[in-house]
Design a protein around this motif. Structure first.
Motif, PDB file in Angstrom:
ATOM      1  N   LEU A 218      -1.138  -4.629  11.260  1.00  0.00           N
ATOM      2  CA  LEU A 218      -2.343  -4.840  10.464  1.00  0.00           C
ATOM      3  C   LEU A 218      -2.798  -6.293  10.529  1.00  0.00           C
ATOM      4  CD1 LEU A 218      -1.681  -2.729   7.228  1.00  0.00           C
ATOM      5  CD2 LEU A 218      -3.523  -2.392   8.900  1.00  0.00           C
ATOM      6  N   GLU A 219      -1.850  -7.217  10.498  1.00  0.00           N
ATOM      7  CA  GLU A 219      -2.231  -8.623  10.621  1.00  0.00           C
ATOM      8  C   GLU A 219      -2.909  -8.878  11.958  1.00  0.00           C
ATOM      9  OE1 GLU A 219      -0.455 -13.172  10.803  1.00  0.00           O
ATOM     10  OE2 GLU A 219       0.924 -11.527  10.330  1.00  0.00           O
ATOM     11  N   ALA A 220      -2.327  -8.341  13.033  1.00  0.00           N
ATOM     12  CA  ALA A 220      -2.925  -8.521  14.359  1.00  0.00           C
ATOM     13  C   ALA A 220      -4.331  -7.931  14.415  1.00  0.00           C
ATOM     14  CB  ALA A 220      -2.041  -7.886  15.425  1.00  0.00           C
ATOM     15  N   LEU A 221      -4.503  -6.733  13.840  1.00  0.00           N
ATOM     16  CA  LEU A 221      -5.831  -6.123  13.810  1.00  0.00           C
ATOM     17  C   LEU A 221      -6.818  -6.983  13.031  1.00  0.00           C
ATOM     18  CD1 LEU A 221      -5.338  -2.285  13.195  1.00  0.00           C
ATOM     19  CD2 LEU A 221      -6.048  -3.419  15.305  1.00  0.00           C
ATOM     20  N   ALA A 222      -6.365  -7.522  11.899  1.00  0.00           N
ATOM     21  CA  ALA A 222      -7.258  -8.344  11.079  1.00  0.00           C
ATOM     22  C   ALA A 222      -7.737  -9.568  11.844  1.00  0.00           C
ATOM     23  CB  ALA A 222      -6.563  -8.748   9.790  1.00  0.00           C
TER      24      ALA A 222
ATOM     25  N   ALA B 190      -2.328  -9.511   4.542  1.00  0.00           N
ATOM     26  CA  ALA B 190      -3.387  -9.699   3.556  1.00  0.00           C
ATOM     27  C   ALA B 190      -4.065 -11.053   3.719  1.00  0.00           C
ATOM     28  CB  ALA B 190      -2.817  -9.554   2.149  1.00  0.00           C
ATOM     29  N   VAL B 191      -3.292 -12.078   4.052  1.00  0.00           N
ATOM     30  CA  VAL B 191      -3.874 -13.393   4.310  1.00  0.00           C
ATOM     31  C   VAL B 191      -4.879 -13.303   5.454  1.00  0.00           C
ATOM     32  CG1 VAL B 191      -3.377 -15.694   5.235  1.00  0.00           C
ATOM     33  CG2 VAL B 191      -1.970 -14.754   3.382  1.00  0.00           C
ATOM     34  N   ALA B 192      -4.492 -12.634   6.537  1.00  0.00           N
ATOM     35  CA  ALA B 192      -5.401 -12.490   7.671  1.00  0.00           C
ATOM     36  C   ALA B 192      -6.682 -11.781   7.250  1.00  0.00           C
ATOM     37  CB  ALA B 192      -4.712 -11.716   8.796  1.00  0.00           C
ATOM     38  N   ARG B 193      -6.554 -10.812   6.379  1.00  0.00           N
ATOM     39  CA  ARG B 193      -7.737 -10.062   5.937  1.00  0.00           C
ATOM     40  C   ARG B 193      -8.636 -10.905   5.044  1.00  0.00           C
ATOM     41  NH1 ARG B 193     -10.979  -6.246   7.963  1.00  0.00           N
ATOM     42  NH2 ARG B 193     -11.581  -4.649   6.461  1.00  0.00           N
ATOM     43  N   VAL B 194      -8.046 -11.600   4.091  1.00  0.00           N
ATOM     44  CA  VAL B 194      -8.877 -12.382   3.172  1.00  0.00           C
ATOM     45  C   VAL B 194      -9.522 -13.567   3.883  1.00  0.00           C
ATOM     46  CG1 VAL B 194      -7.129 -14.017   2.287  1.00  0.00           C
ATOM     47  CG2 VAL B 194      -8.961 -13.232   0.790  1.00  0.00           C
ATOM     48  N   ARG B 195      -8.868 -14.057   4.926  1.00  0.00           N
ATOM     49  CA  ARG B 195      -9.436 -15.195   5.652  1.00  0.00           C
ATOM     50  C   ARG B 195     -10.534 -14.764   6.622  1.00  0.00           C
ATOM     51  NH1 ARG B 195      -4.758 -18.814   5.547  1.00  0.00           N
ATOM     52  NH2 ARG B 195      -4.778 -19.543   3.366  1.00  0.00           N
TER      53      ARG B 195
ATOM     54  N   GLY C  23      -8.905  -2.538   0.309  1.00  0.00           N
ATOM     55  CA  GLY C  23      -7.794  -2.426  -0.631  1.00  0.00           C
ATOM     56  C   GLY C  23      -6.529  -3.163  -0.244  1.00  0.00           C
ATOM     57  N   LEU C  24      -6.426  -3.707   0.972  1.00  0.00           N
ATOM     58  CA  LEU C  24      -5.182  -4.342   1.393  1.00  0.00           C
ATOM     59  C   LEU C  24      -4.839  -5.550   0.521  1.00  0.00           C
ATOM     60  CD1 LEU C  24      -2.818  -4.551   3.362  1.00  0.00           C
ATOM     61  CD2 LEU C  24      -4.269  -5.966   4.835  1.00  0.00           C
ATOM     62  N   ILE C  25      -5.840  -6.332   0.179  1.00  0.00           N
ATOM     63  CA  ILE C  25      -5.574  -7.523  -0.628  1.00  0.00           C
ATOM     64  C   ILE C  25      -5.038  -7.129  -2.005  1.00  0.00           C
ATOM     65  CG2 ILE C  25      -6.636  -9.559  -1.684  1.00  0.00           C
ATOM     66  CD1 ILE C  25      -8.657  -9.438   0.732  1.00  0.00           C
ATOM     67  N   ASP C  26      -5.568  -6.073  -2.579  1.00  0.00           N
ATOM     68  CA  ASP C  26      -5.061  -5.600  -3.877  1.00  0.00           C
ATOM     69  C   ASP C  26      -3.637  -5.077  -3.762  1.00  0.00           C
ATOM     70  OD1 ASP C  26      -7.412  -6.259  -5.156  1.00  0.00           O
ATOM     71  OD2 ASP C  26      -8.295  -4.267  -4.905  1.00  0.00           O
ATOM     72  N   VAL C  27      -3.341  -4.386  -2.679  1.00  0.00           N
ATOM     73  CA  VAL C  27      -1.977  -3.901  -2.452  1.00  0.00           C
ATOM     74  C   VAL C  27      -1.007  -5.075  -2.411  1.00  0.00           C
ATOM     75  CG1 VAL C  27      -0.452  -2.817  -0.749  1.00  0.00           C
ATOM     76  CG2 VAL C  27      -2.660  -1.772  -1.286  1.00  0.00           C
TER      77      VAL C  27
ATOM     78  N   VAL D 151      -4.623   1.051   6.464  1.00  0.00           N
ATOM     79  CA  VAL D 151      -4.506   0.522   5.102  1.00  0.00           C
ATOM     80  C   VAL D 151      -4.476   1.657   4.088  1.00  0.00           C
ATOM     81  CG1 VAL D 151      -5.680  -0.814   3.306  1.00  0.00           C
ATOM     82  CG2 VAL D 151      -5.532  -1.712   5.634  1.00  0.00           C
ATOM     83  N   ASP D 152      -5.311   2.661   4.272  1.00  0.00           N
ATOM     84  CA  ASP D 152      -5.323   3.796   3.344  1.00  0.00           C
ATOM     85  C   ASP D 152      -3.947   4.455   3.264  1.00  0.00           C
ATOM     86  OD1 ASP D 152      -7.984   3.424   2.758  1.00  0.00           O
ATOM     87  OD2 ASP D 152      -8.713   4.999   4.105  1.00  0.00           O
ATOM     88  N   ARG D 153      -3.284   4.590   4.394  1.00  0.00           N
ATOM     89  CA  ARG D 153      -1.973   5.254   4.412  1.00  0.00           C
ATOM     90  C   ARG D 153      -0.913   4.381   3.740  1.00  0.00           C
ATOM     91  NH1 ARG D 153      -1.717   7.175  10.634  1.00  0.00           N
ATOM     92  NH2 ARG D 153       0.222   8.227   9.996  1.00  0.00           N
ATOM     93  N   VAL D 154      -1.003   3.078   3.951  1.00  0.00           N
ATOM     94  CA  VAL D 154      -0.068   2.162   3.309  1.00  0.00           C
ATOM     95  C   VAL D 154      -0.295   2.150   1.802  1.00  0.00           C
ATOM     96  CG1 VAL D 154       0.549  -0.273   3.036  1.00  0.00           C
ATOM     97  CG2 VAL D 154       0.278   0.700   5.328  1.00  0.00           C
ATOM     98  N   ALA D 155      -1.539   2.031   1.386  1.00  0.00           N
ATOM     99  CA  ALA D 155      -1.864   1.944  -0.033  1.00  0.00           C
ATOM    100  C   ALA D 155      -1.426   3.190  -0.790  1.00  0.00           C
ATOM    101  CB  ALA D 155      -3.361   1.710  -0.212  1.00  0.00           C
ATOM    102  N   ALA D 156      -1.527   4.333  -0.136  1.00  0.00           N
ATOM    103  CA  ALA D 156      -1.157   5.588  -0.802  1.00  0.00           C
ATOM    104  C   ALA D 156       0.330   5.655  -1.121  1.00  0.00           C
ATOM    105  CB  ALA D 156      -1.551   6.772   0.072  1.00  0.00           C
ATOM    106  N   ALA D 157       1.135   4.862  -0.432  1.00  0.00           N
ATOM    107  CA  ALA D 157       2.582   4.878  -0.636  1.00  0.00           C
ATOM    108  C   ALA D 157       3.043   3.893  -1.703  1.00  0.00           C
ATOM    109  CB  ALA D 157       3.286   4.563   0.682  1.00  0.00           C
TER     110      ALA D 157
END
Length: 622
Positions: free
Chosen positions: A89-93, A160-165, A173-177, A115-121
């Motif tokens: 996920l970081e690489a994708l971000a 999450a850092v990669a996503r927020v940046r 939802g990744l940052i909230d997770v 992210v949806d699959r990760v968040a659901a867990a």
């Protein structure tokens, strides 16, 4: 020391202050050349390959089982398998930030689906693991020595850092997770909580950067707590000793990096983050001293680190056998992480020198030409020809004698992917006076200095094939342009072309600074002498005493049996290397026959790309 706006650069590391400010993917773009090609292969080959294997190996479906409440039945992969999804996920971000300005691509949709699959867990209180915490599994935090729960969360935080940046307003939802998980870690392991650490450092560096990205000081404070808890022996004794976990002495009291090489570099990176954010100069000084000793005495000529296979660890001082080099790809990436933080803190060119050496001779060595196979470990002497790996098989780590498509422990492929996707963030930095160029690649740089001056220039170069670096100014501005001059580049020079006038000066090792009122169209040309050179080992490294390695620019060269016509174990240096028709050629004597032949050398990162062979980097003189 300069204070920075920590929300702006799209970069993996953004200190709140320091000597240099990193420039992010929104400010630097690699446009071609050696690294541009590798970024393209990373996008077209490596990222799809990783996603496919995460599915087929069952590591990503583990999150579906967790969400459905059916675990532990059906769970696949090692205890740290969750971390590979987070690194992916970081690489994708970073890749989305690098290539997808609109944010509506298929790549973005793939990211959101994962992210949806990760968040659901994730559990309601923020806990997230597919390995622990359910009936039939170990209790939460019950196996900190080997369980990797906190390690996995550290990689979640970096994703999450990669996503927020890169997408601060994203609603996936990744940052909230990550925030919920980080809050749980602070509750469980804070000053009034469990006095414990994870057996694999990573949560520390993840928390520190997440704290910077979200403006949460308590995450940085928690990272500092974890760093300070190392050295108390809380993880217990194991056959490799407590130094394996860096739990034998405190970070402040260590004399060099030791133990498991990836763990050591991740912990040192986190300690550098903490030292910077808390203005702890004594800790920073300790880390710089450890870096010095580690690079001098425990680092291979390739930049690789780790000479023990059994524990993937550093050896003692000067213990650097080429044929037993473990030199794990992930350890090289960890070394880059550590060096980059020290560069930002101090501005000293030696850290960029090691980053360059490690990028060209460890990280670039790992992936195959199509980005779908990898070296886990990076030997400097292959004594027997390797066996091609089954493209559909999963190899035990480091057991593959050639690049393999996947490993039972596949930390290296997604680590390479996130590094290449974010590579532009390691090219240049800025300070109050101007911009510093640390790595050379065709690129464009556009940034604004604290006082509002706009700095814009483009870089053209064939580096490392040649040492000519041409910077063309794209906008009028007065600033200082600093160019790194590698330690090997004796005789370098810099020329400035402006308004028909040309000025030239020597460029000593370290850095050369050009300060002037630049006009659009002005050029600055750095000439680095890229020629083959023979390098002798330190006399204390007895494993290669009496041998030489041939280098050319930042690249270490290697001899393959394909080019020698015999096993490389027979090779003895019989003359000086020369460059001929675009190749480096060296006369070598064959021990068995006494015959002298001219053999071509290749860049070490290109070895084993033409099929099985024997290979060596260090060649005996007699």
């Amino acid at each position: 020391m300069t204070m920075f706006d920590t929300t702006t650069p799209a970069a993996p590391v953004v200190p709140s202050h320091g000597r240099l400010r990193p420039l992010g993917l929104d400010e630097v773009r690699i446009t071609g050349g050696f690294w541009g090609e590798r970024q393209a292969v990373n996008a077209s080959g490596t990222l799809p390959h990783i996603e496919s294997r995460l599915e087929s190996e069952g590591w990503l479906p583990n999150f579906d089982l967790a969400a459905a409440g059916t675990l532990p039945a059906g769970r696949r992969g090692r205890e740290f398998a969750d971390s590979e999804i987070y690194k992916f996920l970081e690489a994708l971000a970073w890749e989305i930030g690098r290539t997808d300005a609109a944010g509506d691509s298929e790549l973005e949709q793939r990211f959101r689906r994962v992210v949806d699959r990760v968040a659901a867990a994730q559990e309601p209180d923020g806990y997230l693991s597919t390995m622990f915490g359910r009936e039939g599994q170990g209790e939460r935090w019950s196996a900190l020595q080997w369980g990797h729960e906190l390690y996995c969360l550290g990689h979640l935080f970096q994703a999450a850092v990669a996503r927020v940046r890169t997408r601060p307003d994203a609603d996936d939802g990744l940052i909230d997770v990550a925030r919920r998980a980080a809050d749980l870690v602070c509750r469980e392991f804070g000053a009034d909580g469990r006095d414990a650490i994870c057996g694999h450092a990573e949560v520390e560096v993840g928390l520190a950067e997440l704290g910077r990205a979200l403006g949460e000081q308590r995450y940085i404070d928690q990272a500092a707590l974890f760093v300070d808890r190392h050295g108390r022996g809380t993880l217990g004794e194991i056959e490799f000793g407590r130094e394996y976990f860096q739990d034998d002495v405190s970070v402040r009291d260590a004399e060099a990096l030791r133990g498991h090489a990836v763990r050591a570099n991740y912990l040192s990176s986190a300690a550098a983050d903490v030292a910077t954010e808390l203005a702890d100069e004594s800790l920073l000084d300790a880390l710089r001293s450890q870096w010095d000793r580690t690079v001098e005495r425990r680092t291979y000529v390739t930049g690789g680190q780790g000479s023990h296979h059994q524990d993937e660890a550093f050896g003692d001082d000067w213990e650097l056998p080429p044929d037993r080099a473990y030199s794990e790809t992930c350890a090289g990436i960890g070394s880059i992480m550590f060096s980059w933080r020290l560069l930002l803190a101090t501005g000293e060119a030696q850290y960029a020198d090691l980053i360059e050496r490690t990028l060209f001779n460890v990280v670039a060595t790992s992936p195959g030409d199509d980005g779908r196979s990898f070296f886990y470990a990076n030997t400097l002497h292959q004594r027997t020809p390797g066996v091609p790996a089954d493209p559909d098989a999963t190899s035990p780590r480091a057991s593959s004698s050639l690049r393999a498509p996947w490993f039972e422990v596949s930390c290296c492929p997604p680590n390479v992917a996130r590094t290449f996707a974010s590579l532009a963030a390691y090219v240049a930095t800025a300070d109050d006076d101007g911009v510093q160029l640390h790595q050379y690649a065709p690129s464009s740089v556009r940034t604004t200095l604290p006082d509002g001056r706009v700095v814009a220039f483009d870089v053209e170069t064939g580096y490392p094939a040649d040492g000519d670096v041409r910077i063309t100014i794209a906008a009028d501005a007065e600033f200082t342009l600093s160019l790194r001059v590698p330690s090997w580049a004796s005789g370098a020079a810099v020329r400035v072309h402006s308004g028909g006038e040309v000025t030239e000066s020597d460029a000593p090792a370290g850095a050369v600074a050009v300060t002037r009122v630049f006009r659009g169209g002005d050029t600055v040309e750095l000439s680095l002498p890229i020629v083959a050179r023979a390098t002798a080992p330190h006399p204390m490294v007895d494993a290669v005493r009496g041998s030489v390695v041939i280098e050319r620019g930042p690249e270490v060269l290697a001899l393959e049996s394909i080019d020698f016509g015999a096993d490389v174990g027979e090779a003895v240096v019989a003359g000086e290397p020369v460059e001929r028709d675009g190749r480096v050629v060296i006369p070598l004597r064959r021990r068995s026959s006494g015959e002298t032949v001219d053999a071509s050398l290749i860049a070490y990162h290109d070895w084993a790309r033409r099929g099985p062979s024997t290979m060596r980097v260090w060649i005996p003189m007699n």
